[in-house]
Motif scaffolding. Structure first.
Motif, PDB file in Angstrom:
ATOM      1  N   SER A 146       4.945   5.899  44.496  1.00 11.95           N
ATOM      2  CA  SER A 146       3.902   5.684  45.507  1.00 11.95           C
ATOM      3  C   SER A 146       3.851   4.226  45.899  1.00 11.95           C
ATOM      4  O   SER A 146       3.730   3.345  45.044  1.00 11.95           O
ATOM      5  N   GLY A 147       3.945   3.978  47.199  1.00 15.23           N
ATOM      6  CA  GLY A 147       3.814   2.611  47.693  1.00 15.23           C
ATOM      7  C   GLY A 147       2.393   2.116  47.599  1.00 15.23           C
ATOM      8  O   GLY A 147       2.140   0.935  47.370  1.00 15.23           O
ATOM      9  N   GLN A 148       1.430   3.020  47.758  1.00 10.93           N
ATOM     10  CA  GLN A 148       0.022   2.626  47.709  1.00 10.93           C
ATOM     11  C   GLN A 148      -0.442   2.338  46.284  1.00 10.93           C
ATOM     12  O   GLN A 148      -1.219   1.412  46.046  1.00 10.93           O
ATOM     13  N   MET A 149       0.056   3.142  45.324  1.00 14.58           N
ATOM     14  CA  MET A 149      -0.351   2.957  43.933  1.00 14.58           C
ATOM     15  C   MET A 149       0.552   1.943  43.208  1.00 14.58           C
ATOM     16  O   MET A 149       0.326   1.609  42.049  1.00 14.58           O
ATOM     17  N   ILE A 150       1.569   1.445  43.891  1.00 17.50           N
ATOM     18  CA  ILE A 150       2.518   0.457  43.340  1.00 17.50           C
ATOM     19  C   ILE A 150       3.147   0.968  42.043  1.00 17.50           C
ATOM     20  O   ILE A 150       2.762   0.595  40.927  1.00 17.50           O
ATOM     21  N   THR A 151       4.103   1.870  42.187  1.00 19.12           N
ATOM     22  CA  THR A 151       4.860   2.364  41.042  1.00 19.12           C
ATOM     23  C   THR A 151       6.001   1.398  40.748  1.00 19.12           C
ATOM     24  O   THR A 151       6.937   1.276  41.549  1.00 19.12           O
ATOM     25  N   GLU A 152       5.951   0.706  39.632  1.00 18.44           N
ATOM     26  CA  GLU A 152       6.993  -0.260  39.292  1.00 18.44           C
ATOM     27  C   GLU A 152       8.291   0.466  38.933  1.00 18.44           C
ATOM     28  O   GLU A 152       8.275   1.486  38.247  1.00 18.44           O
ATOM     29  N   VAL A 153       9.396  -0.075  39.407  1.00 20.31           N
ATOM     30  CA  VAL A 153      10.699   0.553  39.215  1.00 20.31           C
ATOM     31  C   VAL A 153      11.568  -0.247  38.231  1.00 20.31           C
ATOM     32  O   VAL A 153      12.127   0.303  37.295  1.00 20.31           O
ATOM     33  N   PHE A 154      11.685  -1.546  38.469  1.00 29.22           N
ATOM     34  CA  PHE A 154      12.488  -2.430  37.608  1.00 29.22           C
ATOM     35  C   PHE A 154      11.720  -3.712  37.314  1.00 29.22           C
ATOM     36  O   PHE A 154      10.864  -4.130  38.105  1.00 29.22           O
ATOM     37  N   ASP A 155      12.072  -4.332  36.189  1.00 31.84           N
ATOM     38  CA  ASP A 155      11.724  -5.736  35.937  1.00 31.84           C
ATOM     39  C   ASP A 155      13.015  -6.537  36.017  1.00 31.84           C
ATOM     40  O   ASP A 155      14.065  -6.100  35.529  1.00 31.84           O
ATOM     41  N   ILE A 156      12.929  -7.707  36.640  1.00 29.89           N
ATOM     42  CA  ILE A 156      14.097  -8.561  36.778  1.00 29.89           C
ATOM     43  C   ILE A 156      13.718  -9.983  36.396  1.00 29.89           C
ATOM     44  O   ILE A 156      12.572 -10.402  36.609  1.00 29.89           O
ATOM     45  N   GLN A 157      14.657 -10.704  35.822  1.00 31.21           N
ATOM     46  CA  GLN A 157      14.423 -12.111  35.509  1.00 31.21           C
ATOM     47  C   GLN A 157      15.696 -12.900  35.769  1.00 31.21           C
ATOM     48  O   GLN A 157      16.796 -12.327  35.827  1.00 31.21           O
ATOM     49  N   SER A 158      15.547 -14.194  35.957  1.00 28.25           N
ATOM     50  CA  SER A 158      16.708 -15.050  36.166  1.00 28.25           C
ATOM     51  C   SER A 158      17.636 -14.935  34.955  1.00 28.25           C
ATOM     52  O   SER A 158      17.182 -14.835  33.812  1.00 28.25           O
ATOM     53  N   GLN A 159      18.932 -14.947  35.199  1.00 26.65           N
ATOM     54  CA  GLN A 159      19.901 -14.650  34.147  1.00 26.65           C
ATOM     55  C   GLN A 159      19.978 -15.734  33.079  1.00 26.65           C
ATOM     56  O   GLN A 159      19.934 -15.444  31.888  1.00 26.65           O
ATOM     57  N   ASN A 160      20.109 -16.986  33.474  1.00 25.07           N
ATOM     58  CA  ASN A 160      20.281 -18.078  32.520  1.00 25.07           C
ATOM     59  C   ASN A 160      19.161 -19.112  32.567  1.00 25.07           C
ATOM     60  O   ASN A 160      18.869 -19.761  31.571  1.00 25.07           O
ATOM     61  N   GLU A 161      18.566 -19.298  33.738  1.00 24.69           N
ATOM     62  CA  GLU A 161      17.581 -20.351  33.908  1.00 24.69           C
ATOM     63  C   GLU A 161      16.288 -20.009  33.160  1.00 24.69           C
ATOM     64  O   GLU A 161      15.752 -18.921  33.301  1.00 24.69           O
ATOM     65  N   ARG A 162      15.818 -20.968  32.372  1.00 26.51           N
ATOM     66  CA  ARG A 162      14.614 -20.772  31.576  1.00 26.51           C
ATOM     67  C   ARG A 162      13.648 -21.938  31.790  1.00 26.51           C
ATOM     68  O   ARG A 162      14.027 -23.014  32.268  1.00 26.51           O
ATOM     69  N   LYS A 163      12.397 -21.722  31.410  1.00 25.14           N
ATOM     70  CA  LYS A 163      11.422 -22.805  31.386  1.00 25.14           C
ATOM     71  C   LYS A 163      10.638 -22.707  30.088  1.00 25.14           C
ATOM     72  O   LYS A 163      10.309 -21.609  29.621  1.00 25.14           O
ATOM     73  N   LEU A 164      10.391 -23.849  29.485  1.00 26.40           N
ATOM     74  CA  LEU A 164       9.573 -23.915  28.286  1.00 26.40           C
ATOM     75  C   LEU A 164       8.141 -24.212  28.705  1.00 26.40           C
ATOM     76  O   LEU A 164       7.896 -25.201  29.399  1.00 26.40           O
ATOM     77  N   ILE A 165       7.220 -23.353  28.316  1.00 27.83           N
ATOM     78  CA  ILE A 165       5.801 -23.594  28.598  1.00 27.83           C
ATOM     79  C   ILE A 165       5.211 -24.300  27.385  1.00 27.83           C
ATOM     80  O   ILE A 165       5.001 -23.700  26.334  1.00 27.83           O
ATOM     81  N   LEU A 166       4.965 -25.604  27.530  1.00 32.82           N
ATOM     82  CA  LEU A 166       4.468 -26.427  26.425  1.00 32.82           C
ATOM     83  C   LEU A 166       2.951 -26.349  26.322  1.00 32.82           C
ATOM     84  O   LEU A 166       2.249 -26.213  27.334  1.00 32.82           O
ATOM     85  N   LYS A 167       2.459 -26.485  25.096  1.00 32.77           N
ATOM     86  CA  LYS A 167       1.026 -26.593  24.835  1.00 32.77           C
ATOM     87  C   LYS A 167       0.800 -27.838  23.979  1.00 32.77           C
ATOM     88  O   LYS A 167       1.435 -27.998  22.939  1.00 32.77           O
ATOM     89  N   PHE A 168      -0.102 -28.707  24.423  1.00 31.40           N
ATOM     90  CA  PHE A 168      -0.408 -29.911  23.644  1.00 31.40           C
ATOM     91  C   PHE A 168      -1.899 -30.215  23.737  1.00 31.40           C
ATOM     92  O   PHE A 168      -2.604 -29.721  24.637  1.00 31.40           O
ATOM     93  N   ASP A 169      -2.396 -31.039  22.814  1.00 27.50           N
ATOM     94  CA  ASP A 169      -3.829 -31.307  22.715  1.00 27.50           C
ATOM     95  C   ASP A 169      -4.369 -31.979  23.972  1.00 27.50           C
ATOM     96  O   ASP A 169      -3.738 -32.867  24.545  1.00 27.50           O
ATOM     97  N   GLN A 170      -5.567 -31.527  24.382  1.00 28.23           N
ATOM     98  CA  GLN A 170      -6.182 -32.033  25.610  1.00 28.23           C
ATOM     99  C   GLN A 170      -6.465 -33.537  25.585  1.00 28.23           C
ATOM    100  O   GLN A 170      -6.542 -34.174  26.640  1.00 28.23           O
ATOM    101  N   LYS A 171      -6.585 -34.111  24.406  1.00 32.49           N
ATOM    102  CA  LYS A 171      -6.945 -35.524  24.322  1.00 32.49           C
ATOM    103  C   LYS A 171      -5.847 -36.433  24.885  1.00 32.49           C
ATOM    104  O   LYS A 171      -6.088 -37.620  25.127  1.00 32.49           O
ATOM    105  N   TYR A 172      -4.652 -35.856  25.094  1.00 31.49           N
ATOM    106  CA  TYR A 172      -3.547 -36.653  25.637  1.00 31.49           C
ATOM    107  C   TYR A 172      -3.382 -36.461  27.142  1.00 31.49           C
ATOM    108  O   TYR A 172      -2.346 -36.825  27.697  1.00 31.49           O
ATOM    109  N   HIS A 173      -4.388 -35.903  27.801  1.00 38.42           N
ATOM    110  CA  HIS A 173      -4.229 -35.557  29.215  1.00 38.42           C
ATOM    111  C   HIS A 173      -3.968 -36.766  30.111  1.00 38.42           C
ATOM    112  O   HIS A 173      -3.357 -36.643  31.170  1.00 38.42           O
ATOM    113  N   LYS A 174      -4.390 -37.952  29.691  1.00 36.91           N
ATOM    114  CA  LYS A 174      -4.140 -39.144  30.494  1.00 36.91           C
ATOM    115  C   LYS A 174      -2.798 -39.811  30.164  1.00 36.91           C
ATOM    116  O   LYS A 174      -2.327 -40.659  30.922  1.00 36.91           O
TER     117      LYS A 174
END
Length: 233
Positions: A146-174
């Protein structure tokens, strides 16, 4: 004297630089859940989990014989509407203006109808939005989507390209800035890797009191994690 000055310079740099601890998760640089924007029955599935695809590659198709027939009908209608219009245009000065306008309207309308049917037909094809690899397959041939109900068919991702999502303490924001270096290790791997921060999120997570940043990477499996140190300038 020259060596002394160099040592002094290095000392100044070390006094101003700071190493900030950060953890990270590995994400695909690009990822998407793909779905048809039209409703219908799945006719073909051209790829499977693990398939490597190029941008615009045809991944799946719905039953669309009726729409293909309508494209043929409107193509013929346009052909004759164009012929009528061109004949009337040659004698335009000898006929009633409103009569000529009616032929012009039929011609323009036929062009619009053909484009509309082609758009409907195009919606029965599912294509890759970018170069990547299929990571999930959620329907099979014969399934109704269904186009209206958005039936997902595939998931796709970039083959080699990656990104690291870093988390660090807020006190270093400046202190943390785009362009700062990041040395890190991935869980289960003793190799030390390095990268550069290219994006810093402008908000702070109210629950964890952490800030986020991104570093480009390649080839790591999505879902891995690790930690390292951001070296501020």
């Amino acid at each position: 004297m020259k060596k002394f000055l160099m040592l002094c310079a290095l000392l100044v740099v070390s006094l101003h630089a700071e190493e900030i601890y950060a953890t990270f998760d590995v994400h695909a640089d690009q990822s998407a859940s793909l779905a048809f924007s039209s409703s219908g029955i799945v006719r073909t599935m051209n790829v499977d989990i693990g398939s490597k695809v190029k941008k615009d590659a045809l991944l799946a198709e719905l039953l669309n014989d009726d729409i293909k027939a309508m494209v043929e009908v409107t193509t013929i209608a346009l052909k004759y509407a164009k012929s009528d219009y061109e004949r009337q245009e040659k004698v335009k000065q000898h006929i009633n203006e409103s009569l000529f306008d009616s032929f012009a309207y039929k011609y323009d309308n036929a062009k619009v109808q053909l484009q509309y049917q082609k758009t409907l037909l195009d919606k029965t094809y599912l294509r890759a939005p970018f170069d990547g690899i299929i990571t999930a397959k959620k329907v099979e041939i014969g399934d109704v989507v269904s186009g209206q109900m958005i039936t997902e068919v595939f998931d796709i991702q970039s083959q080699n390209e990656r990104k690291l999502i870093l988390k660090f303490d807020q006190k270093y924001h400046k202190k943390v800035k785009v362009g700062d270096s990041f040395k890190y290790k991935v869980d289960g791997d003793d190799t030390t890797y390095s990268g550069t921060l290219y994006k810093i999120y402008p908000t702070i997570d109210s629950k964890s009191r952490k800030m986020s940043a991104e570093v480009k990477a390649e080839h790591f499996p999505v879902g891995l994690f690790g930690d390292g140190y951001i070296t501020t300038k």
